[in-house]
Design an enzyme around this catalytic site. Structure first.
Site, mmCIF file in Angstrom:
data_model
loop_
_atom_site.group_PDB
_atom_site.id
_atom_site.type_symbol
_atom_site.label_atom_id
_atom_site.label_comp_id
_atom_site.label_asym_id
_atom_site.label_seq_id
_atom_site.Cartn_x
_atom_site.Cartn_y
_atom_site.Cartn_z
ATOM 1 N N GLY A 175 0.982 -1.303 -0.133
ATOM 2 C CA GLY A 175 -0.153 0.074 0.332
ATOM 3 C C GLY A 175 1.081 1.224 -0.332
ATOM 4 O O GLY A 175 2.372 1.275 0.405
ATOM 5 N N GLY A 220 2.876 5.709 4.721
ATOM 6 C CA GLY A 220 1.516 6.686 5.417
ATOM 7 C C GLY A 220 -0.021 5.768 5.365
ATOM 8 O O GLY A 220 -0.698 6.517 6.277
ATOM 9 N N GLY A 273 -0.153 3.526 7.153
ATOM 10 C CA GLY A 273 -0.179 2.425 8.927
ATOM 11 C C GLY A 273 0.011 1.406 8.398
ATOM 12 O O GLY A 273 -0.216 0.481 9.579
ATOM 13 N N LYS A 274 1.356 0.283 7.341
ATOM 14 C CA LYS A 274 1.172 -0.980 7.748
ATOM 15 C C LYS A 274 2.078 -0.770 8.612
ATOM 16 O O LYS A 274 2.116 -1.877 9.808
ATOM 17 C CB LYS A 274 2.265 -0.498 5.918
ATOM 18 C CG LYS A 274 1.719 0.002 5.099
ATOM 19 C CD LYS A 274 2.081 -0.929 3.672
ATOM 20 C CE LYS A 274 3.504 0.217 3.265
ATOM 21 N NZ LYS A 274 2.671 1.147 3.496
ATOM 22 N N GLU A 280 -7.182 30.939 -13.383
ATOM 23 C CA GLU A 280 -7.828 30.334 -12.455
ATOM 24 C C GLU A 280 -9.767 30.432 -12.469
ATOM 25 O O GLU A 280 -10.594 29.612 -12.765
ATOM 26 C CB GLU A 280 -7.616 30.746 -11.058
ATOM 27 C CG GLU A 280 -6.292 30.907 -10.908
ATOM 28 C CD GLU A 280 -5.095 29.322 -11.014
ATOM 29 O OE1 GLU A 280 -6.534 27.703 -10.719
ATOM 30 O OE2 GLU A 280 -4.324 28.740 -10.949
ATOM 31 N N ASP A 307 -0.615 22.100 -16.491
ATOM 32 C CA ASP A 307 -1.908 21.752 -16.782
ATOM 33 C C ASP A 307 -2.169 20.858 -18.273
ATOM 34 O O ASP A 307 -3.269 19.709 -17.964
ATOM 35 C CB ASP A 307 -3.143 23.048 -17.696
ATOM 36 C CG ASP A 307 -3.461 23.578 -16.019
ATOM 37 O OD1 ASP A 307 -3.349 23.670 -14.945
ATOM 38 O OD2 ASP A 307 -3.803 25.379 -16.341
HETATM 39 P P1 ADP Z 1 3.316 3.268 6.338
HETATM 40 O O1 ADP Z 1 3.970 2.463 6.983
HETATM 41 O O2 ADP Z 1 2.111 3.320 5.841
HETATM 42 O O3 ADP Z 1 3.968 3.724 5.500
HETATM 43 P P2 ADP Z 1 2.483 4.260 8.950
HETATM 44 O O4 ADP Z 1 2.425 2.994 9.999
HETATM 45 O O5 ADP Z 1 3.943 4.681 9.026
HETATM 46 O O6 ADP Z 1 2.482 4.097 7.799
HETATM 47 O O7 ADP Z 1 1.701 5.867 9.063
HETATM 48 C C1 ADP Z 1 2.092 6.519 9.981
HETATM 49 C C2 ADP Z 1 2.144 7.126 10.644
HETATM 50 O O8 ADP Z 1 -0.320 7.182 10.240
HETATM 51 C C3 ADP Z 1 1.060 6.150 11.828
HETATM 52 O O9 ADP Z 1 1.857 6.480 12.579
HETATM 53 C C4 ADP Z 1 -0.171 6.838 13.091
HETATM 54 O O10 ADP Z 1 -0.367 8.036 12.828
HETATM 55 C C5 ADP Z 1 -0.585 7.522 11.537
HETATM 56 N N1 ADP Z 1 -1.397 6.396 10.204
HETATM 57 C C6 ADP Z 1 -2.258 5.982 9.101
HETATM 58 N N2 ADP Z 1 -2.569 5.175 9.406
HETATM 59 C C7 ADP Z 1 -3.749 4.986 10.191
HETATM 60 C C8 ADP Z 1 -4.710 4.251 11.007
HETATM 61 N N3 ADP Z 1 -5.747 3.507 10.006
HETATM 62 N N4 ADP Z 1 -5.681 4.133 12.227
HETATM 63 C C9 ADP Z 1 -4.322 4.784 12.980
HETATM 64 N N5 ADP Z 1 -3.290 6.042 12.657
HETATM 65 C C10 ADP Z 1 -3.277 5.794 11.183
HETATM 66 ZN ZN ZN Z 2 -4.277 25.833 -15.189
#
Ligand code: ADP
Ligand code: ZN
Length: 592
Positions: A160, A163, A165-166, A384, A459
């Site tokens: 995925g 960010g 949440g992996k 714009e 664009d």
């Molecule tokens: P990845 O490993 O996918 O890049 P992370 O697990 O490091 O992402 O996520 C970064 C931060 O984003 C986490 O520490 C948390 O604070 C927030 N976050 C991401 N997904 C979730 C989720 N499903 N619920 C709560 N917080 C989340």
């Molecule tokens: Zn434009």
């Protein structure tokens, strides 16, 4: 010759009576201003020399090398030298030892009972959590399964975007099961010399097995497990290959009673070596996508719990207006809003703060200090306004949320559109409207200012990309038909995405069809803007005055333009030069 004491010598020196000295070792023969001659034993000749020189005393002779001090130095210097060499050797050895042991400090081991993360901290991805409950059971009661001869899964791959949440999820699994958690990043394996990564892998697993059941988390596994045919230098290839092999050997070698579950994360599943995905390795793959509107709301709730919210904050509306945001972005949205509220000295975080934070994350930091000359400002305003009007008028278009001519990030102006809901499929009508909207900026410049500027660069790029995909991927072109042509775009993606090569003739066809789409869309943009000329002028002028307009304000300008036009038609030739001016009361301070 009389001998004087060291004290007398110093006194004479202080009184500046000495005129001439002859130094032989520590014996100083001196001549003073009273024309006396004496000899003194001076233990620290070197240190009085500067003073003698300063007083302009004539100096002859030199410190004796055979002095005890020199003797001492003669003996100690070589010893010192040997000691120094020995020390640096020891230090080098220590460094090498450390490199051999690197895995230890790269691996983060989270203590049981420390700040553990559980499933409660992970919001918005219920189906993924469901899938993982089983794994937690494996970790907690390995016997329950091994008794039946079941082999517990060894590897799970989270795929995925960044960010989503992996990492958080992996930690939550360890937290829920109450087992140790070892974490390392794929790029940590492959940073030094050939062979280092492999030994790191072995040490990591040796440690993990000692502490089984436990979880080993490998972030960015694509850094090690990228396709072996992929580009890159050969030394790096060797190292990656060896590291990957070590990893595979370790995973294959688990005894069935060692419950070590390896979780890995990647945002490039397409480049993973297929060897990694074979049964017994990472045979379970879990996709983690950015959350949908419900998921976003859940995540917002988790983070909003930590800040005092004002009554006007509607988390649901925020969730709706943040399509595509990942968990990490939502977390940072709440945080940015809280920071903004703090800076303004507020006691609660309100709607304005959230709006500010959203703009900042979506479009970058405002560059208020950037000076833009009036002509450029006018061009940006018309540009714009062109985008915004087409976005408002065209069928199936995402509604306009905000227009701004305040530079942010790289862009000088913005027309922000927000979809009503999360889209999973796009219709041809939608895409065509999108392309037309993108070209609306240039069309407005062309139409009203009679010139073409570089503002339209991005664009065009986007419009051409969409048009190309319509032709090549989505079968939306009658000439080429329902086919998929994927170009070999070289680089490390090369080999794998190339499932359909095409002839030069087809390439020419594609180019021609893309050009047709763009030209048709441009003509359409120009046409519509011609029809909405009053609106265009009024909107651009309103932008020049107010810099940022929201959806409602744009509507006011629209209605005003309409009634002006009606008036004009009715009074045929009557005075109607006045522009639409937004009523003051409608301008709310939106912090922009
Ligand atoms: P990845 O490993 O996918 O890049 P992370 O697990 O490091 O992402 O996520 C970064 C931060 O984003 C986490 O520490 C948390 O604070 C927030 N976050 C991401 N997904 C979730 C989720 N499903 N619920 C709560 N917080 C989340
Ligand atoms: Zn434009």
């Amino acid at each position: 010759m009389p001998e004087i004491s060291y004290n007398d010598f110093l006194e004479q020196l202080d009184n500046k009576e000495i005129t001439e000295v002859h130094i032989r070792g520590h014996l100083v023969t001196l001549h003073d201003s009273f024309d006396r001659t004496a000899v003194a034993y001076v233990p620290d000749v070197e240190s009085v020399l500067p003073r003698l020189l300063q007083q302009g005393v004539r100096i002859t002779g030199r410190p004796d090398r055979a002095s005890p001090l020199w003797n001492l130095l003669y003996i100690t210097l070589p010893v010192l030298f040997i000691l120094l060499a020995w020390y640096s050797m020891l230090k080098k050895q220590a460094e090498e030892d450390k490199e051999g042991e690197f895995a230890k400090d790269k691996v983060v081991k989270l203590k049981k009972g420390g700040q553990t993360v559980t499933f409660r901290d992970v919001a918005g991805i219920p189906e993924v959590k469901e899938d993982l409950l089983e794994i937690i059971d494996f970790l907690q009661k390995p016997k329950k399964y091994s008794r039946l001869g079941a082999i517990t899964p060894k590897g799970i791959l989270f795929q995925g975007p960044p960010g989503t949440g992996k990492t958080l999820l992996a930690r939550a699994i360890a937290g829920e099961a109450g087992v140790p958690f070892y974490s390392i990043s794929g790029s940590d394996f492959v940073e030094m010399f050939v062979g280092v990564g492999a030994s790191r892998v072995r040490e990591l697993f040796a440690e993990a097995k000692k502490n089984a059941p436990c979880i080993v988390f490998i972030d960015e596994i694509d850094a090690v497990g990228g396709h072996r045919a992929a580009g890159g230098n050969t030394a790096g290839q060797d190292e990656r290959g060896q590291t990957l092999n070590a990893l595979l050997v370790e995973m294959d070698g688990f005894a069935s009673d060692e419950t070590v579950i390896v979780l890995a994360a990647t945002n490039r599943p397409d480049i993973l070596d297929p060897a990694l995905l074979r049964p017994g390795r990472f045979d379970r793959q879990i996709n983690i996508l950015p959350p949908d509107i419900k998921g976003r709301l859940e995540i917002l709730k988790v983070y909003a719990r930590r800040v005092p919210l004002a009554d006007d904050v509607d988390l649901e509306a925020i969730a709706r207006s943040t399509p595509g945001f990942t968990g990490a972005e939502l977390a940072s949205l709440v945080n940015e809003a809280a920071i903004h509220a703090g800076r303004e000295g507020k006691k609660q975080v309100d709607d304005v703060d959230f709006e500010f934070a959203k703009d900042r994350i979506m479009m970058g930091v405002e560059r208020k200090s950037m000076v833009i000359n009036p002509e450029d400002k006018k061009i940006i305003a018309y540009h714009e306004a062109g985008h915004a009007i087409l976005a408002k008028m065209l069928p199936e278009s995402d509604p306009v949320h905000k227009i701004s001519i305040i530079p942010r990030g790289r862009a000088l102006g913005h027309t922000q559109q927000l979809p009503m809901d999360d889209r999973h499929a796009y219709t041809k009508v939608y895409l065509y409207s999108k392309i037309t909207t993108l070209l609306g900026g240039r069309a407005a410049e062309d139409l009203e200012l009679g010139q073409q500027t570089t503002f339209a660069e991005d664009d065009f790029e986007q419009a051409v990309r969409i048009a190309t995909q319509m032709v090549c991927r989505w079968g939306m072109n009658t000439t080429l038909g329902h086919v998929s042509y994927t170009r070999n775009d070289g680089g490390f993606l090369g080999e794998q995405t190339q499932f359909n090569t095409f002839s030069d003739e087809t390439a020419r066809d594609i180019d021609r069809e893309v050009k047709k789409i763009i030209e048709k869309a441009y003509a359409r943009a120009l046409n519509m803007l011609k029809k909405e000329r009053e609106f265009l002028v009024n909107l651009a002028e309103a932008l020049l005055v107010n810099e940022t307009l929201d959806n409602e304000e744009m509507d006011i300008v629209y209605r005003c333009s309409l009634s002006k036009r009606r008036e004009e038609l009715e009074m045929a030739g009557g005075s109607s030069s006045g522009l639409c001016v937004l009523p003051e009361s409608d301008r709310q301070e939106n912090g922009a």
